[in-house]
Design a protein around this motif. Structure first.
Motif, PDB file in Angstrom:
ATOM      1  N   UNK A  26      -3.594   1.052   1.299  1.00 10.33           N
ATOM      2  CA  UNK A  26      -3.178   0.141   0.240  1.00 10.33           C
ATOM      3  C   UNK A  26      -4.318  -0.020  -0.768  1.00 10.33           C
ATOM      4  N   UNK A  27      -5.499  -0.256  -0.243  1.00 12.57           N
ATOM      5  CA  UNK A  27      -6.705  -0.401  -1.047  1.00 12.57           C
ATOM      6  C   UNK A  27      -6.969   0.884  -1.841  1.00 12.57           C
ATOM      7  N   UNK A  28      -6.815   1.993  -1.151  1.00  8.91           N
ATOM      8  CA  UNK A  28      -7.091   3.300  -1.751  1.00  8.91           C
ATOM      9  C   UNK A  28      -6.166   3.555  -2.950  1.00  8.91           C
ATOM     10  N   UNK A  29      -4.873   3.359  -2.786  1.00  6.10           N
ATOM     11  CA  UNK A  29      -3.958   3.651  -3.902  1.00  6.10           C
ATOM     12  C   UNK A  29      -4.147   2.632  -5.027  1.00  6.10           C
ATOM     13  N   UNK A  30      -4.550   1.409  -4.678  1.00  2.38           N
ATOM     14  CA  UNK A  30      -4.839   0.418  -5.722  1.00  2.38           C
ATOM     15  C   UNK A  30      -5.992   0.922  -6.582  1.00  2.38           C
ATOM     16  N   UNK A  31      -7.030   1.400  -5.921  1.00  2.00           N
ATOM     17  CA  UNK A  31      -8.192   1.935  -6.663  1.00  2.00           C
ATOM     18  C   UNK A  31      -7.797   3.139  -7.502  1.00  2.00           C
ATOM     19  N   UNK A  32      -6.852   3.920  -6.986  1.00  2.00           N
ATOM     20  CA  UNK A  32      -6.401   5.104  -7.735  1.00  2.00           C
ATOM     21  C   UNK A  32      -5.464   4.709  -8.878  1.00  2.00           C
ATOM     22  N   UNK A 223      -9.896  12.818  -6.231  1.00  2.00           N
ATOM     23  CA  UNK A 223     -10.931  12.057  -6.952  1.00  2.00           C
ATOM     24  C   UNK A 223     -10.333  11.066  -7.947  1.00  2.00           C
ATOM     25  N   UNK A 224      -9.207  11.395  -8.581  1.00  2.58           N
ATOM     26  CA  UNK A 224      -8.487  10.399  -9.382  1.00  2.58           C
ATOM     27  C   UNK A 224      -7.034  10.812  -9.493  1.00  2.58           C
ATOM     28  N   UNK A 225      -6.184   9.875  -9.904  1.00  3.50           N
ATOM     29  CA  UNK A 225      -4.751  10.196 -10.058  1.00  3.50           C
ATOM     30  C   UNK A 225      -4.249   9.809 -11.451  1.00  3.50           C
ATOM     31  N   UNK A 226      -5.063  10.014 -12.460  1.00  2.00           N
ATOM     32  CA  UNK A 226      -4.604   9.738 -13.830  1.00  2.00           C
ATOM     33  C   UNK A 226      -3.393  10.599 -14.157  1.00  2.00           C
ATOM     34  N   UNK A 227      -2.408  10.000 -14.767  1.00  2.00           N
ATOM     35  CA  UNK A 227      -1.200  10.746 -15.128  1.00  2.00           C
ATOM     36  C   UNK A 227      -0.148  10.738 -14.028  1.00  2.00           C
ATOM     37  N   UNK A 228      -0.488  10.133 -12.907  1.00  2.00           N
ATOM     38  CA  UNK A 228       0.445  10.040 -11.784  1.00  2.00           C
ATOM     39  C   UNK A 228       0.850   8.576 -11.627  1.00  2.00           C
ATOM     40  N   UNK A 229       2.105   8.338 -11.209  1.00  2.00           N
ATOM     41  CA  UNK A 229       2.593   6.963 -11.081  1.00  2.00           C
ATOM     42  C   UNK A 229       2.645   6.448  -9.655  1.00  2.00           C
ATOM     43  N   UNK A 230       2.971   7.331  -8.714  1.00  2.00           N
ATOM     44  CA  UNK A 230       3.098   6.838  -7.335  1.00  2.00           C
ATOM     45  C   UNK A 230       2.676   7.909  -6.341  1.00  2.00           C
ATOM     46  N   UNK A 231       2.264   7.443  -5.160  1.00  2.00           N
ATOM     47  CA  UNK A 231       1.879   8.342  -4.071  1.00  2.00           C
ATOM     48  C   UNK A 231       2.720   8.031  -2.846  1.00  2.00           C
ATOM     49  N   UNK A 232       3.074   9.083  -2.092  1.00  2.00           N
ATOM     50  CA  UNK A 232       3.992   8.930  -0.958  1.00  2.00           C
ATOM     51  C   UNK A 232       3.384   9.442   0.358  1.00  2.00           C
ATOM     52  N   UNK A 233       2.201   8.996   0.747  1.00  2.00           N
ATOM     53  CA  UNK A 233       1.671   9.437   2.045  1.00  2.00           C
ATOM     54  C   UNK A 233       2.492   8.821   3.173  1.00  2.00           C
ATOM     55  N   UNK A 234       2.472   9.461   4.339  1.00  2.00           N
ATOM     56  CA  UNK A 234       3.251   8.934   5.452  1.00  2.00           C
ATOM     57  C   UNK A 234       2.453   8.874   6.747  1.00  2.00           C
ATOM     58  N   UNK A 235       1.891  10.000   7.134  1.00  2.00           N
ATOM     59  CA  UNK A 235       1.251  10.118   8.453  1.00  2.00           C
ATOM     60  C   UNK A 235       0.095   9.145   8.659  1.00  2.00           C
ATOM     61  N   UNK A 236      -0.603   8.743   7.565  1.00  2.12           N
ATOM     62  CA  UNK A 236      -1.802   7.898   7.646  1.00  2.12           C
ATOM     63  C   UNK A 236      -1.601   6.626   8.460  1.00  2.12           C
ATOM     64  N   UNK A 237      -0.380   6.166   8.577  1.00  7.19           N
ATOM     65  CA  UNK A 237      -0.162   4.874   9.243  1.00  7.19           C
ATOM     66  C   UNK A 237      -0.392   4.974  10.753  1.00  7.19           C
ATOM     67  N   UNK A 238      -0.125   6.149  11.322  1.00  8.82           N
ATOM     68  CA  UNK A 238      -0.398   6.386  12.757  1.00  8.82           C
ATOM     69  C   UNK A 238      -1.558   7.369  12.947  1.00  8.82           C
ATOM     70  N   UNK A 239      -1.668   8.342  12.034  1.00 10.50           N
ATOM     71  CA  UNK A 239      -2.505   9.525  12.263  1.00 10.50           C
ATOM     72  C   UNK A 239      -2.133  10.154  13.600  1.00 10.50           C
ATOM     73  N   UNK A 240      -2.891  11.152  14.053  1.00 14.66           N
ATOM     74  CA  UNK A 240      -2.605  11.821  15.332  1.00 14.66           C
ATOM     75  C   UNK A 240      -3.723  12.806  15.629  1.00 14.66           C
ATOM     76  N   UNK A 241      -3.598  13.503  16.754  1.00 11.65           N
ATOM     77  CA  UNK A 241      -4.660  14.421  17.171  1.00 11.65           C
ATOM     78  C   UNK A 241      -4.861  15.519  16.130  1.00 11.65           C
ATOM     79  N   UNK A 242      -3.775  15.962  15.490  1.00 13.32           N
ATOM     80  CA  UNK A 242      -3.857  16.992  14.458  1.00 13.32           C
ATOM     81  C   UNK A 242      -4.724  16.508  13.292  1.00 13.32           C
ATOM     82  N   UNK A 243      -4.429  15.320  12.763  1.00 11.65           N
ATOM     83  CA  UNK A 243      -5.167  14.802  11.612  1.00 11.65           C
ATOM     84  C   UNK A 243      -6.627  14.510  11.971  1.00 11.65           C
TER      85      UNK A 243
END
Lengths: 373, 373
Positions: A26-32, A223-243
């Protein structure tokens, strides 16, 4: 209740880690400077999505109309179904768009807008439709320099039953990056392909309300998301052995494990069998390219400490481990419980009906998983 | 309803093939002179089990206490839970044994009989307990020449809360046989290990009520089953691409497919994406050792004709195919439906909530799948 009282096999969700992962992103996308529209396919769980969207506008991304139906019924008003729509799902999708404020669909095929337009007008509604763009992953999406990349937005913008929602991509190839440098390059590519393409559409007189990108690795690294409006990450909420093996997170960030019991031991072969098999864990091979010994998951004790063991083979309801260390073998008697950190949390979660929610050492709640299509 | 009206992705079960597979196996075990106790883990479905047990005594084998619970509640009276029992499941199992005439459990660990005896006596019941024997698969079971192979039956026979049900094995290594000769050898090994061991137990004064063996390949191939009482094949009722590739059946015997719709096409890359991904198909690699190009399933048209395509890669809700033939590519427009014959029917079925039951070209019924543990 504690972990000794919970049935095996079953999912254990560390609520503290979920909240920490949610707050960080949440913090990360706010900063972006972009909106967060988390992909709920990882968990399919309303309670988890509420944590993810706290302090956000509340939009979510889904992978099935079943998820859309369950989330709309539980108060989620703004949903993007991020698998290309096909005619067999039009009626369901149109019905669902009446059950929330906005159900946005995606397409990358010129045959779809006229047919969907007709269905929407017949139903007396207007449907939000994104153009799905291929930013280099090559799973779905139009190439931004192809004729369809202009043709489809025009078809959508001109259709009375449709609304052009914008452009959407997913840099799934970020999961295969072999270094931080390579990952950063893919994250920039995802962003730059989309903002250049948005500029071209706008230069052609096509309004682009939303530029949507997203994957856990690229959202975390870009490094930045200028020109982008939204981000849709999913796995970050649980992560896993792969990540964790890829370096997207630490092993201590992984929030989902499978509680299992030992059902068989063979001292001569140094073999232990647990009651979490292919159905409980899924057969995802995870980061086998990077770590060929990863097996089907890491074995932890009830407190979450790594026992240094891997689930080496799976049949339907059996998972087999090799335990060379005699002291460890001695501890793992029949009935002893362990937790397995699986390779791919999304596929593991999709095998189960619910999460056992862990706060510290206590199981305090049961959260349902919205399976099906 | 026909296959154009069914949601995708979803399971399609060819009822005629189920009946044919059931009749063949029923006939086969009758000729072998043993009882059939089919393993319902393949389908987890009461209606399918009723077809399998027609003309039989009605006993079934289950892989989870969840299956036992669902089947007991729907009239099945004689159930064997064929994964080694562990103390965390004692209470559930004892409760369930009251919900049917007989729930038999299995063990291969000397720590289990005294604990289960205590729990059973506390509950005022007597529990049927098999000794699980390793006939060469080495997944679970005691070696027949180990000290435990005599110790455990004695412990069970002497316990007031337990009844020694007999000896049980599963020749799972038959799935890896590379030739008919090798398979026949494993089938004979499964039988001979068990009957020799039963004779030894009897010579030691231990009564052995039941000698239980079983897997689809060995039950199909074995030359005789003298000295054996029951067989527990499971997969034969659906078969799958794995079994057909191994030669256990023909492709025309395979009863279960996944209905899917095309959601994306990329002419330049000759790529098609369907809406059946890892959740709908499972990530089982099937007969990849024998047929490295098997992918994650064969693609058929709605009539069941092989299109010569394989599902080459899977993500959660996407399955990707490569379609070299231009005429085939032209037919596969977005919205076109196909059926996927998956590698491993047991794991594919376990991903879904129900079967769409096909009689000829009509979908005539919906049969529930009893998931969970």
């Amino acid at each position: 209740m504690n972990l000794q009282d919970v049935k095996t096999p079953s999912l254990v969700l560390d609520a503290g880690r979920v909240r920490r992962n949610a707050a960080r992103m949440s913090e990360r996308v706010k900063r972006l400077g972009v909106e967060l529209r988390p992909h709920v396919k990882t968990h399919k769980c309303v309670e988890v999505a509420r944590i993810q969207t706290e302090g956000q506008r509340g939009g979510v991304t889904v992978s099935t109309l079943g998820e859309a139906r369950a989330f709309a019924a539980r108060g989620f008003r703004d949903i993007t179904y991020a698998v290309p729509i096909e005619p067999g799902k039009f009626d369901d999708a149109i019905r669902l768009s009446g059950a929330c404020e906005r159900l946005a669909l995606i397409t990358d095929d010129a045959s779809v807008p006229p047919l969907l337009d007709e269905a929407a007008r017949r139903a007396g509604v207007r449907v939000d439709l994104f153009l799905k763009v291929d930013c280099g992953y090559h799973r779905c999406g139009v190439e931004p320099d192809s004729p369809e990349a202009l043709q489809i937005p025009r078809l959508i913008a001109d259709a009375k039953g449709l609304r052009f929602a914008g452009i959407l991509t997913h840099a799934g190839h970020s999961y295969h990056a072999r270094s931080h440098g390579e990952l950063l390059e893919i994250a920039r590519q995802e962003r730059d392909v989309m903002r250049e393409f948005a500029a071209r559409l706008r230069a052609e007189g096509i309004e682009v309300p939303t530029v949507s990108v997203g994957s856990t690795p690229t959202t975390t690294q870009v490094d930045h998301l200028e020109g982008v409006d939204e981000a849709r990450p999913g796995n970050y909420i649980f992560f896993d052995a792969f990540q964790a093996t890829l370096g997207s997170c630490s092993f201590d960030d992984c929030a989902l494990t499978v509680l299992a019991a030992i059902v068989h031991r063979d001292r001569a072969r140094r073999k232990i069998v647990i009651d979490a098999g292919a159905v409980a864990l899924s057969k995802d091979r995870g980061a086998a390219d990077i770590d060929p010994a990863c097996g089907f998951g890491r074995v932890l004790d009830l407190e979450g400490r790594d026992l240094g063991l891997r689930v080496e083979s799976l049949s339907q309801e059996h998972g087999a481990l090799h335990v060379e260390d005699e002291a460890v073998f001695d501890r793992l008697t029949v009935g002893t419980r362990v937790r397995v950190l699986a390779n791919h949390s999304c596929l593991t979660a999709a095998q189960h009906s619910h999460y056992n929610v862990l706060e510290g050492e206590r199981v305090v709640d049961r959260w349902e998983i919205q399976r099906g299509w």
